[in-house]
Write an enzyme that holds these catalytic residues in place. Structure first.
Site, PDB file in Angstrom:
ATOM      1  N   LYS A   1     -92.395 -27.958-114.148  1.00 52.26           N
ATOM      2  CA  LYS A   1     -92.812 -28.987-113.174  1.00 52.26           C
ATOM      3  C   LYS A   1     -92.539 -28.582-111.728  1.00 52.26           C
ATOM      4  O   LYS A   1     -93.355 -28.844-110.846  1.00 52.26           O
ATOM      5  CB  LYS A   1     -92.052 -30.294-113.444  1.00 52.26           C
ATOM      6  CG  LYS A   1     -92.745 -31.222-114.384  1.00 52.26           C
ATOM      7  CD  LYS A   1     -91.929 -32.496-114.534  1.00 52.26           C
ATOM      8  CE  LYS A   1     -90.511 -32.160-114.931  1.00 52.26           C
ATOM      9  NZ  LYS A   1     -89.566 -33.266-114.805  1.00 52.26           N
TER      10      LYS A   1
ATOM     11  N   ARG B   1     -84.057 -17.028-119.545  1.00 54.88           N
ATOM     12  CA  ARG B   1     -83.603 -17.032-118.155  1.00 54.88           C
ATOM     13  C   ARG B   1     -82.223 -16.405-118.009  1.00 54.88           C
ATOM     14  O   ARG B   1     -81.337 -16.656-118.819  1.00 54.88           O
ATOM     15  CB  ARG B   1     -83.463 -18.491-117.694  1.00 54.88           C
ATOM     16  CG  ARG B   1     -84.528 -18.951-116.745  1.00 54.88           C
ATOM     17  CD  ARG B   1     -84.167 -20.347-116.290  1.00 54.88           C
ATOM     18  NE  ARG B   1     -85.321 -21.226-116.378  1.00 54.88           N
ATOM     19  CZ  ARG B   1     -85.243 -22.551-116.486  1.00 54.88           C
ATOM     20  NH1 ARG B   1     -84.080 -23.162-116.548  1.00 54.88           N
ATOM     21  NH2 ARG B   1     -86.333 -23.260-116.540  1.00 54.88           N
TER      22      ARG B   1
ATOM     23  N   ARG C   1     -82.045 -31.163-125.488  1.00 57.49           N
ATOM     24  CA  ARG C   1     -82.612 -31.803-124.294  1.00 57.49           C
ATOM     25  C   ARG C   1     -84.073 -32.208-124.522  1.00 57.49           C
ATOM     26  O   ARG C   1     -84.521 -33.225-124.006  1.00 57.49           O
ATOM     27  CB  ARG C   1     -82.491 -30.876-123.085  1.00 57.49           C
ATOM     28  CG  ARG C   1     -81.029 -30.705-122.644  1.00 57.49           C
ATOM     29  CD  ARG C   1     -80.895 -29.680-121.557  1.00 57.49           C
ATOM     30  NE  ARG C   1     -81.397 -30.156-120.277  1.00 57.49           N
ATOM     31  CZ  ARG C   1     -81.787 -29.356-119.291  1.00 57.49           C
ATOM     32  NH1 ARG C   1     -81.755 -28.061-119.442  1.00 57.49           N
ATOM     33  NH2 ARG C   1     -82.211 -29.873-118.163  1.00 57.49           N
TER      34      ARG C   1
ATOM     35  N   ARG D   1     -87.910 -42.938-114.811  1.00 61.64           N
ATOM     36  CA  ARG D   1     -87.220 -42.408-115.975  1.00 61.64           C
ATOM     37  C   ARG D   1     -87.037 -43.492-117.042  1.00 61.64           C
ATOM     38  O   ARG D   1     -86.602 -43.222-118.151  1.00 61.64           O
ATOM     39  CB  ARG D   1     -85.856 -41.900-115.493  1.00 61.64           C
ATOM     40  CG  ARG D   1     -85.190 -40.886-116.335  1.00 61.64           C
ATOM     41  CD  ARG D   1     -83.948 -40.399-115.624  1.00 61.64           C
ATOM     42  NE  ARG D   1     -84.241 -39.229-114.810  1.00 61.64           N
ATOM     43  CZ  ARG D   1     -84.290 -37.992-115.301  1.00 61.64           C
ATOM     44  NH1 ARG D   1     -84.071 -37.763-116.572  1.00 61.64           N
ATOM     45  NH2 ARG D   1     -84.548 -36.976-114.520  1.00 61.64           N
TER      46      ARG D   1
ATOM     47  N   ARG E   1     -77.085 -19.472-118.390  1.00 61.30           N
ATOM     48  CA  ARG E   1     -76.433 -20.772-118.163  1.00 61.30           C
ATOM     49  C   ARG E   1     -76.318 -21.532-119.479  1.00 61.30           C
ATOM     50  O   ARG E   1     -77.179 -21.392-120.348  1.00 61.30           O
ATOM     51  CB  ARG E   1     -77.249 -21.605-117.174  1.00 61.30           C
ATOM     52  CG  ARG E   1     -77.099 -21.151-115.746  1.00 61.30           C
ATOM     53  CD  ARG E   1     -77.809 -22.097-114.812  1.00 61.30           C
ATOM     54  NE  ARG E   1     -79.254 -22.033-115.047  1.00 61.30           N
ATOM     55  CZ  ARG E   1     -80.159 -22.099-114.075  1.00 61.30           C
ATOM     56  NH1 ARG E   1     -79.794 -22.254-112.835  1.00 61.30           N
ATOM     57  NH2 ARG E   1     -81.439 -22.041-114.357  1.00 61.30           N
TER      58      ARG E   1
END
Ligand SMILES: [Zn+2]
Length: 211
Positions: A13, A122, A166, A88, A155
């Site tokens: 996004k 990542r 998530r 949200r 991370r």
């Protein structure tokens, strides 16, 4: 051009919002960023927000709504905006209808395995914060930052099991909001399984049709 971007973490996004911002000159407004700004300014709202963030609690709807409403009244939002991270909850979506009803809500979807590959590949430099991807943007020497020679790390949020969790939370949280906008006929779904250079033209094409 009042836009809302919805999509799971790792769908891209931020990158897409950046492309639309550059093309149309409307600001990308992420609630995370406004919270940080207000806290930094030490405004009354910021202090209230900080209380929740410090305790690791969700900022309550009425406070989030107040913060976003105030931000949307600023000069740079006159031609429109891209909201990211808001609404949200359905309560927030209903409130937004009253002060700045979005013209279009873009729902970015990608296969879970695509998101997991994208996010778990990542790597971040533990010294300078530069971001790499083992497949799509590898450093010259594996595990070493091109810019400063620092060690690259993954991370915690980028680990596959955390990403999966998530994604689950995202789905539970956003299904009612997606339904809300779909029923209003203002929802467009865009597939984002490919790299940004393929997805961005897709977004611009749709915006051209609407605006
Ligand atoms: Zn570095």
């Amino acid at each position: 051009m009042k836009l809302v971007f919805i999509g799971p973490p790792g769908v891209g996004k931020g990158t897409y919002a950046n492309a639309v911002r550059e093309k149309y000159g409307i600001p990308h407004i992420s609630t995370g960023d406004i919270f940080r700004e207000e806290v930094k300014k030490g405004s009354e709202l910021g202090l209230k927000v900080k209380e929740y963030l410090d305790k690791g609690l969700l900022v309550p709807d009425d406070l989030v709504i107040e913060v976003v409403k105030k931000r949307l009244q600023e000069e740079d939002c006159r031609k429109g905006f891209i909201l990211d991270g808001f609404p949200r909850t359905v309560v927030q979506a209903v409130a937004l209808e009253k002060f700045a009803p979005p013209d279009l809500v873009i729902n970015f979807v990608a296969k879970p395995e695509v998101i997991i590959e994208r996010v778990s590949g990542r790597r971040v430099c533990s010294v300078c914060g530069a971001i790499y991807h083992v497949k799509y943007m590898p450093p010259k020497v594996p595990g070493v930052c091109d810019k400063c020679g620092g060690p690259l790390i993954q991370r915690r949020d980028d680990k596959p099991e955390v990403v999966r969790e998530r994604l689950k939370i995202f789905e539970e949280q956003f299904t009612p909001i997606i339904r809300f906008y779909s029923e209003k006929g203002r929802l467009v779904t865009i597939e984002a399984n490919e790299q940004a250079d393929v997805v961005i033209p897709r977004i611009l094409e749709i915006l051209k049709k609407y605006f």
